[in-house]
Enzyme design. Sequence first.
Site, PDB file in Angstrom:
ATOM      1  N   TYR A   1     -17.407  13.828  10.823  1.00 25.52           N
ATOM      2  CA  TYR A   1     -17.479  12.856  11.923  1.00 25.52           C
ATOM      3  C   TYR A   1     -18.602  11.864  11.628  1.00 25.52           C
ATOM      4  O   TYR A   1     -18.427  10.650  11.780  1.00 25.52           O
ATOM      5  CB  TYR A   1     -17.736  13.572  13.249  1.00 25.52           C
ATOM      6  CG  TYR A   1     -17.758  12.621  14.423  1.00 25.52           C
ATOM      7  CD1 TYR A   1     -16.586  12.310  15.103  1.00 25.52           C
ATOM      8  CD2 TYR A   1     -18.940  12.011  14.829  1.00 25.52           C
ATOM      9  CE1 TYR A   1     -16.599  11.421  16.159  1.00 25.52           C
ATOM     10  CE2 TYR A   1     -18.960  11.116  15.876  1.00 25.52           C
ATOM     11  CZ  TYR A   1     -17.787  10.822  16.548  1.00 25.52           C
ATOM     12  OH  TYR A   1     -17.804   9.933  17.591  1.00 25.52           O
TER      13      TYR A   1
ATOM     14  N   PHE B   1      -5.746 -17.454  13.113  1.00 26.45           N
ATOM     15  CA  PHE B   1      -4.782 -16.375  12.939  1.00 26.45           C
ATOM     16  C   PHE B   1      -4.528 -15.808  14.332  1.00 26.45           C
ATOM     17  O   PHE B   1      -5.435 -15.794  15.169  1.00 26.45           O
ATOM     18  CB  PHE B   1      -5.280 -15.299  11.962  1.00 26.45           C
ATOM     19  CG  PHE B   1      -4.230 -14.244  11.772  1.00 26.45           C
ATOM     20  CD1 PHE B   1      -3.065 -14.546  11.101  1.00 26.45           C
ATOM     21  CD2 PHE B   1      -4.369 -12.994  12.329  1.00 26.45           C
ATOM     22  CE1 PHE B   1      -2.041 -13.600  10.981  1.00 26.45           C
ATOM     23  CE2 PHE B   1      -3.357 -12.044  12.202  1.00 26.45           C
ATOM     24  CZ  PHE B   1      -2.202 -12.352  11.531  1.00 26.45           C
ATOM     25  N   THR B   2      -3.301 -15.351  14.572  1.00 22.91           N
ATOM     26  CA  THR B   2      -2.883 -14.962  15.940  1.00 22.91           C
ATOM     27  C   THR B   2      -3.892 -14.045  16.634  1.00 22.91           C
ATOM     28  O   THR B   2      -4.343 -14.330  17.747  1.00 22.91           O
ATOM     29  CB  THR B   2      -1.511 -14.253  15.903  1.00 22.91           C
ATOM     30  OG1 THR B   2      -1.552 -13.238  14.895  1.00 22.91           O
ATOM     31  CG2 THR B   2      -0.397 -15.221  15.611  1.00 22.91           C
TER      32      THR B   2
ATOM     33  N   ASP C   1     -12.967 -14.774   6.899  1.00 20.37           N
ATOM     34  CA  ASP C   1     -11.895 -13.785   7.022  1.00 20.37           C
ATOM     35  C   ASP C   1     -11.336 -13.596   5.617  1.00 20.37           C
ATOM     36  O   ASP C   1     -10.643 -14.462   5.080  1.00 20.37           O
ATOM     37  CB  ASP C   1     -10.814 -14.289   7.992  1.00 20.37           C
ATOM     38  CG  ASP C   1      -9.650 -13.303   8.121  1.00 20.37           C
ATOM     39  OD1 ASP C   1      -9.548 -12.375   7.291  1.00 20.37           O
ATOM     40  OD2 ASP C   1      -8.833 -13.472   9.045  1.00 20.37           O
TER      41      ASP C   1
ATOM     42  N   LYS D   1      -4.596  -5.436   3.829  1.00 21.95           N
ATOM     43  CA  LYS D   1      -4.284  -6.475   2.841  1.00 21.95           C
ATOM     44  C   LYS D   1      -5.305  -6.374   1.713  1.00 21.95           C
ATOM     45  O   LYS D   1      -4.973  -5.997   0.602  1.00 21.95           O
ATOM     46  CB  LYS D   1      -4.327  -7.862   3.486  1.00 21.95           C
ATOM     47  CG  LYS D   1      -3.217  -8.093   4.513  1.00 21.95           C
ATOM     48  CD  LYS D   1      -3.429  -9.388   5.264  1.00 21.95           C
ATOM     49  CE  LYS D   1      -2.371  -9.617   6.312  1.00 21.95           C
ATOM     50  NZ  LYS D   1      -1.151 -10.225   5.797  1.00 21.95           N
TER      51      LYS D   1
ATOM     52  N   ARG E   1       7.021 -17.353  12.151  1.00 18.61           N
ATOM     53  CA  ARG E   1       5.676 -17.911  12.268  1.00 18.61           C
ATOM     54  C   ARG E   1       5.814 -19.335  12.790  1.00 18.61           C
ATOM     55  O   ARG E   1       5.714 -20.299  12.057  1.00 18.61           O
ATOM     56  CB  ARG E   1       4.934 -17.893  10.930  1.00 18.61           C
ATOM     57  CG  ARG E   1       4.699 -16.541  10.329  1.00 18.61           C
ATOM     58  CD  ARG E   1       3.475 -15.800  10.837  1.00 18.61           C
ATOM     59  NE  ARG E   1       3.583 -15.223  12.156  1.00 18.61           N
ATOM     60  CZ  ARG E   1       2.756 -14.267  12.613  1.00 18.61           C
ATOM     61  NH1 ARG E   1       1.793 -13.797  11.865  1.00 18.61           N
ATOM     62  NH2 ARG E   1       2.893 -13.794  13.821  1.00 18.61           N
TER      63      ARG E   1
ATOM     64  N   PHE F   1       5.328 -12.379  20.532  1.00 18.17           N
ATOM     65  CA  PHE F   1       6.219 -12.191  19.386  1.00 18.17           C
ATOM     66  C   PHE F   1       6.334 -10.728  18.981  1.00 18.17           C
ATOM     67  O   PHE F   1       7.300 -10.333  18.341  1.00 18.17           O
ATOM     68  CB  PHE F   1       5.751 -13.037  18.189  1.00 18.17           C
ATOM     69  CG  PHE F   1       4.362 -12.704  17.705  1.00 18.17           C
ATOM     70  CD1 PHE F   1       3.260 -13.298  18.291  1.00 18.17           C
ATOM     71  CD2 PHE F   1       4.169 -11.805  16.671  1.00 18.17           C
ATOM     72  CE1 PHE F   1       1.978 -12.990  17.850  1.00 18.17           C
ATOM     73  CE2 PHE F   1       2.896 -11.497  16.212  1.00 18.17           C
ATOM     74  CZ  PHE F   1       1.791 -12.087  16.812  1.00 18.17           C
TER      75      PHE F   1
HETATM   76  N1  F0G Z   1      -6.700 -12.064   9.374  1.00 19.31           N
HETATM   77  C1  F0G Z   1      -5.661 -12.435   8.621  1.00 19.31           C
HETATM   78  C2  F0G Z   1      -5.771 -13.648   7.752  1.00 19.31           C
HETATM   79  C3  F0G Z   1      -4.476 -11.691   8.653  1.00 19.31           C
HETATM   80  O1  F0G Z   1      -3.446 -12.089   7.898  1.00 19.31           O
HETATM   81  C4  F0G Z   1      -4.393 -10.552   9.484  1.00 19.31           C
HETATM   82  C5  F0G Z   1      -3.171  -9.783   9.565  1.00 19.31           C
HETATM   83  C6  F0G Z   1      -5.506 -10.200  10.242  1.00 19.31           C
HETATM   84  C7  F0G Z   1      -6.653 -10.969  10.170  1.00 19.31           C
HETATM   85  C8  F0G Z   1      -5.478  -9.014  11.144  1.00 19.31           C
HETATM   86  O2  F0G Z   1      -5.537  -7.843  10.384  1.00 19.31           O
HETATM   87  O3  F0G Z   1      -3.356  -6.697  10.820  1.00 19.31           O
HETATM   88  O4  F0G Z   1      -5.307  -5.461   9.888  1.00 19.31           O
HETATM   89  O5  F0G Z   1      -5.314  -6.194  12.233  1.00 19.31           O
HETATM   90  N2  F0G Z   1      -2.050 -10.193   9.183  1.00 19.31           N
HETATM   91  C9  F0G Z   1      -0.829  -9.424   9.224  1.00 19.31           C
HETATM   92  C10 F0G Z   1       0.320 -10.256   8.724  1.00 19.31           C
HETATM   93  C11 F0G Z   1      -0.532  -8.792  10.533  1.00 19.31           C
HETATM   94  O6  F0G Z   1       1.437  -9.753   8.769  1.00 19.31           O
HETATM   95  O7  F0G Z   1       0.131 -11.368   8.254  1.00 19.31           O
HETATM   96  P1  F0G Z   1      -4.831  -6.491  10.851  1.00 19.31           P
END
Ligand code: F0G
Length: 482
Positions: free
Chosen positions: A80, A132-133, A223, A266, A389, A455
Amino acid sequence: MPEIKFYAQKAVPVEMHKVKIVQQLNLLPVDERVKKMYEAGFNTFQLHNADIFLDMLTDSGVNAMSDEMLAGMMKPDDAYAGSESFFRMNNKLTEMFGIDNLLPVHQGRAAENVLATRFVKPGNCVIMNYHFTTAKAHITRVGGHVEELISDEGLQSHSDLPFKGNIDLEKLENCIKKETPENVAFLRLEAGTNLVGGQPISYQNMKDATDIAKKYGILTVLDASLLQDNLYFIKTREEALKDVDTREIMRMIADLFDMIYFSGRKFGFARGGGILVRDAELYHSMEDLIPMFEGFLTYGGMSVREIEAMTVGFEESVNMDVISQAPQFIKYCVDGLVDYGVPVITPAGGLGAHLDAAAICSHIPQDQYPAGALVCALYICGGIRGMERGTLSEERNPDGSERFASMELVRLAFPRRVFTLSQTEYAMDRVKWLYDHRDLIGGLKFTHEPATLRFFTGKLEPVSDWPIKLAEAYKADFGADQ
Ligand code: F0G
């Protein structure tokens, strides 16, 4: 290995790995796929994986792991508090980025939550090359707003500019002055800019932008989720750095920022995330948020197995043999589609091939989600799952009106080391067929529309019986069994 030369044949990208474990795939007949699409509410996030032939939704958490990564998973230290696995990860990142302090989080958006919670106050602005979303959702959740200052060319679908993710430096300085530096929570630059087609930022632009931020005392955040693609493009497109090793480029980039966060789904090719914080005081000011939201400070919601795999994956993320594969496959796909006349985002970026749904489905009004419709049509016509997208991925304006996306894209992601060139060819072939039958694609409307990140969980229906007619045309050409 940027490109392997061929003697008697046209050169194609060559995989620098061999397959050791496989997963069986299943191609449902087209009528079944139509049924599944209705059941999924015309939302590809709602499909079951077993009903999909080629899952090109994302590269997130679905990249193939290497034998070395799997071997790493055999030596995790379960604890832990004080797990050695965490310290190995921290040491590796410190060695690569030159930053000591690591806050572990379970994935990228968790890092965004921590950063927004700690730094963004109501009325604050966060400046970005592009949003980013999930990053934007967290900032607006705490009362902040986002200014996206990508260069104008970044939003042109078709161009040959090498770095369409660059931020406009003049707009950046003007925006800081307009907002006042005190009101800017931080500058966030996104490597491999996701929502504009996986387009890279140049090192020079990162340097110039962070210099401006520093001049005004503004925190700088990278990022780095798609940094591996961005590194490949800097190495192959940025003249001044073509002879510099990718590891060295990465270090030069890291030196520009106060904080660097990443999705380990990623960057690192596993499942997890982290925030690197240069300043110890800043690090301590965020520390308490990790046990509150994520888990103790030495696992942050991640499995220690994943931590070990990721630690190996970080090394692979700077290895040109590894990071060349996806961009080369994407370029192959994009070039083939361009030759056929299909509108796609050019130049080819990282992450995936991006179909220009606004051009392909120009007959569908933007409030009927052309990119959403195209992505569903592609599942019906081939069992390929992509990701919308476009406007569907936006949130409505406060007055309830649609916020139309600046680009309507369908992303066909290329998870690293997952698909072969023949599978890529199949996907290209089905896109070409669909392009020739694009008039059969119709719009969509919501039947269930969540207020946030609609989405992911929203349900839609077609405005007519167009999916049935599309499937009929498909059967006429390919038969009912595929
Ligand atoms: N920043 C970028 C540039 C991303 O592409 C993503 C995730 C995140 C942050 C968030 O990271 O998913 O680990 O919480 N992109 C995914 C995609 C969801 O399908 O492009 P996460």
